[in-house]
Design a protein around this motif. Structure first.
Motif: not given
Length: 440
Positions: A208-220, A238-249
């Protein structure tokens, strides 16, 4: 008078003996009882008797929280009260430092100086040495935090929770957590790539893995693990989503996915071949006017149960309008769909068409139905309409969806072709409609 006095003294001694029966219990039993209490209350029992003075050795669930003691800056009198509170809290935690085994260790504390981290690391190392199974660390500070290497090479730890708003910098190399099955991360800053490239490879049986980011850039931006079966990802910045290269699983053995985020420009790699259940809460942002969700939608096409929030239904519908072709959901038997605008409701019949094995459909938001036309849900065997109050408007919308209904005393509804029966029921004070195909 003398006889009565003697009898009373005997009774008092007898009652005192009965009240102290707990002291005669084995330490293992006392430890189990005390571990059911909050740590502060367990500590207060040390005044009951001499045999209870070393109660810290008996408690195997430790929960330390300084939240109630922290004062806002304007009430601290130039830091004097803060220092007194910190010293009191340190002494309290120090009193429980020993060598007896423990199962759970939870620490929630604030600190302002890097020098205070020495105390925190000492408490963590003591818990590790005592064979802790579950550890939860919620540290609030503006300083960079360097957790002890012993935490990342623990042989007994089964569950680890890390939070929140702290910067761990570089995770030490050589991570080895051979027993860890559950990892929960709440707004923790790592060096780019450390979570998937350093930490997760050291957790060979993580489930089980849970990754939570609130009011900060989501990494990884890529979550890769061959062992995890349950994954929760919650990104909300929301403000940094244009800098994100996309999301992969990349999680071929994943069974359950709960993913909340803003729709991104692309999802370059989604390998979820074993997926059984998925919940998507993907929000549309004007910062990315035409997100490409084809990678994500195709990547979850093996799912058996799919839950779509209104935001997800809306953004997928936008993608369809701009050229997204929905794949065939060949294994989908259960769909939970919530619509709150016309785009959402236009998507539903398309989803049903692409789901040849669909058996159960759950609809939310019938009162917000804004689409004209009959859906003819001939592929669905069971239809749940949640949050329905049985109003005339809702029944009118239901009539539009099913192609016409007959109402008998406001309780039983029947379609014209006699293939559907519906009963309005009440469960937990919430009215809902349960429709199912008749046996004929």
């Amino acid at each position: 008078m003398t006889d009565n006095t003697g009898e009373k003294e005997g009774t008092i001694k007898e009652e005192a003996g009965l009240r102290d029966l707990l002291s005669w219990l084995p330490e293992e039993v006392l430890g189990s009882i005390l571990s059911l209490l909050p740590t502060k209350q367990a500590a207060s029992t040390s005044v009951l008797a001499k045999t209870w003075r070393h109660v810290c050795r008996l408690v195997h669930n430790l929960d330390f929280n300084d939240y109630d003691h922290v004062l806002p800056p304007e009430e601290e009198e130039c830091g004097r009260k803060w220092n007194l509170i910190r010293e009191s809290f340190r002494k309290f935690v120090d009193a429980f430092q020993c060598a007896s085994p423990i199962k759970k260790f939870s620490l929630k504390c604030h600190f302002r100086k890097e020098s205070e981290m020495a105390h925190v690391n000492g408490w963590i190392c003591n818990a590790v040495e005592r064979g802790v199974l579950e550890m939860s660390l919620d540290l609030w500070t503006t300083c960079e935090v360097f957790l002890p290497c012993a935490l990342f090479t623990n042989k007994t730890l089964v569950k680890l929770t890390l939070g929140s708003h702290i910067d761990l910098g570089n995770i030490p190399p050589g991570v080895s957590l051979p027993a860890l099955k559950s990892l929960l991360i709440n707004t923790i800053f790592f060096t780019y790539g450390d979570l998937c490239n350093v930490l997760l490879p050291g957790c060979p049986i993580l489930e089980e893995l849970s990754v939570r980011h609130v009011n900060c850039e989501g990494i990884p931006f890529c979550i890769s693990s061959r062992s995890i079966k349950k994954l929760t990802v919650y990104y909300n910045f929301e403000t940094v989503i244009t800098d994100m290269p996309g999301m992969s699983f990349d999680a071929p053995n994943l069974v359950s996915l709960d993913y909340s985020d803003y729709a991104l420009e692309e999802y370059p790699q989604v390998d979820l071949e074993s997926l059984v259940q998925a919940r998507l809460d993907i929000k549309y942002s004007k910062l990315i006017k035409r997100p490409d969700m084809s990678g994500l939608i195709n990547g979850i096409s093996n799912v058996h149960t799919l839950i779509l929030t209104p935001a997800s239904a809306d953004v997928i519908s936008r993608c369809v309008k701009h050229g997204l072709s929905l794949p065939v959901f060949k294994n989908l038997v259960g769909l939970s769909f919530w619509g709150d605008n016309k785009r959402c409701w236009k998507l539903l019949p398309y989803l049903i068409k692409q789901s040849p094995k669909l058996y159960t459909l759950i609809i939310h938001g019938l009162d917000d139905y804004t689409c004209d036309g009959t859906m003819h849900l001939v592929k669905v065997n069971v239809l749940h309409v949640l949050g329905c109050g049985g109003t005339a408007r809702e029944l009118e919308h239901l009539m539009s969806i099913l192609g016409g209904v007959m109402v008998d005393d406001g309780k039983i509804l029947q379609t014209h072709d006699a293939r559907w029966s519906c009963i309005i029921e009440v469960q937990d004070r919430v009215r809902f409609l349960l429709l199912s195909k008749s046996s004929c």
